[in-house]
Design a protein around this motif. Structure first.
Motif: not given
Length: 269
Positions: A34-40, A45-50, A52-57, A170-176
């Motif tokens: 699962y993940w949350l889409e907001v503001g584009g 969404r995880r970084t450094r995770l190869d 098909p679903h690079p999200y919270v599992d 890490g997550f693609t949304a960054g630090q803040a």
């Protein structure tokens, strides 16, 4: 736009519980991503995770339960004079709320006495904390908060994301990052999550009933059906809850936590 997104594991790939005596239940059958889409952005969404679903599992039931419990507090508008406090970072508060939990708040058995009112600082800190989506079950968890602001004809929910990449997670949304979405859009996202999960789980329950369960797994099909029908009412029950906020206490505590020079110093333990 804001949406809670998810995808369930294929039924035959769901992890059983119980070790040598495999079992499953409604909660366990919600394993997925699962993940949350907001503001584009795609929050969670995880970084450094190869993958098909690079999200919270994890289990969708946990996200769904926490969003249900959180939403009544999110929908309570934050007064204008508390906007600075609700937007504040606890790491920058002038004092530690735990310093205000004194021995006088405990009964003779060492337990907290529910009949003794909290110190205003504790009340304010608790109120601030009630706007977090609980993600503490994740490793290196992000902070994700929601609060409502009504100004004239503008009615919006602030979505506040904070995370420190530790080099491993890490997550693609960054630090803040912070967004504001219409309150109606947030509420629709909550209902959409509820409808989506209830629909997906009904299909899962019906498939298990057709199959007669899963080979080698203890699964109470009648109990599963009853629990699913019961959970279908959980969101409505939560939305009927009205927070009982003591605004005077929150204001007093907020002044202390923000370091208002006109307030007295913190008590000693």
């Amino acid at each position: 736009m804001i949406r809670f997104r998810f995808e369930l594991y294929p039924l035959d790939e769901v992890s059983s519980w119980g070790g040598d005596e495999p079992t499953l239940h409604w909660f366990g059958l919600t394993e997925g991503w699962y993940w949350l889409e907001v503001g584009g952005h795609q929050l969670l969404r995880r970084t450094r995770l190869d993958h098909p679903h690079p999200y919270v599992d994890y289990y969708l039931a946990r996200l769904w339960e926490d969003v249900n419990v959180l939403t009544p507090d999110v929908l309570e508008p934050v007064p204008a004079d508390l906007q600075l406090f609700i937007a504040s970072d606890p790491a920058q508060w002038a004092c530690d709320p735990l310093a205000f939990v004194t021995a006088g708040d405990e009964d003779r058995f060492g337990d907290i006495d529910p009949n003794v009112p909290d110190h205003p600082v504790v009340t304010a800190a608790n109120w601030h904390g009630e706007h977090y989506l609980d993600l503490g079950y994740l490793r290196n968890a992000p902070s994700l908060r929601f609060w409502r602001t009504v100004r004239g004809d503008r009615d919006g929910i602030t979505v506040d994301w904070r995370h420190e990449d530790n080099g491993e997670i890490g997550f693609t949304a960054g630090q803040a990052v912070r967004f504001c979405v219409p309150t109606a859009a947030y509420l629709e996202a909550v209902h959409t999550l509820d409808r989506g999960l209830m629909t997906a789980m009904l299909q899962r329950v019906e498939e298990l009933e057709r199959r007669g369960g899963l080979p080698g797994v203890d699964l109470d099909l009648a109990g599963l059906r009853r629990e699913h029908e019961d959970r279908g009412h959980w969101l409505a029950k939560n939305l009927n809850r009205t927070p009982k906020t003591d605004w005077d206490a929150v204001r007093q505590g907020a002044h202390r936590l923000l370091g208002d020079p006109h307030q007295a110093s913190a008590p000693t333990a």
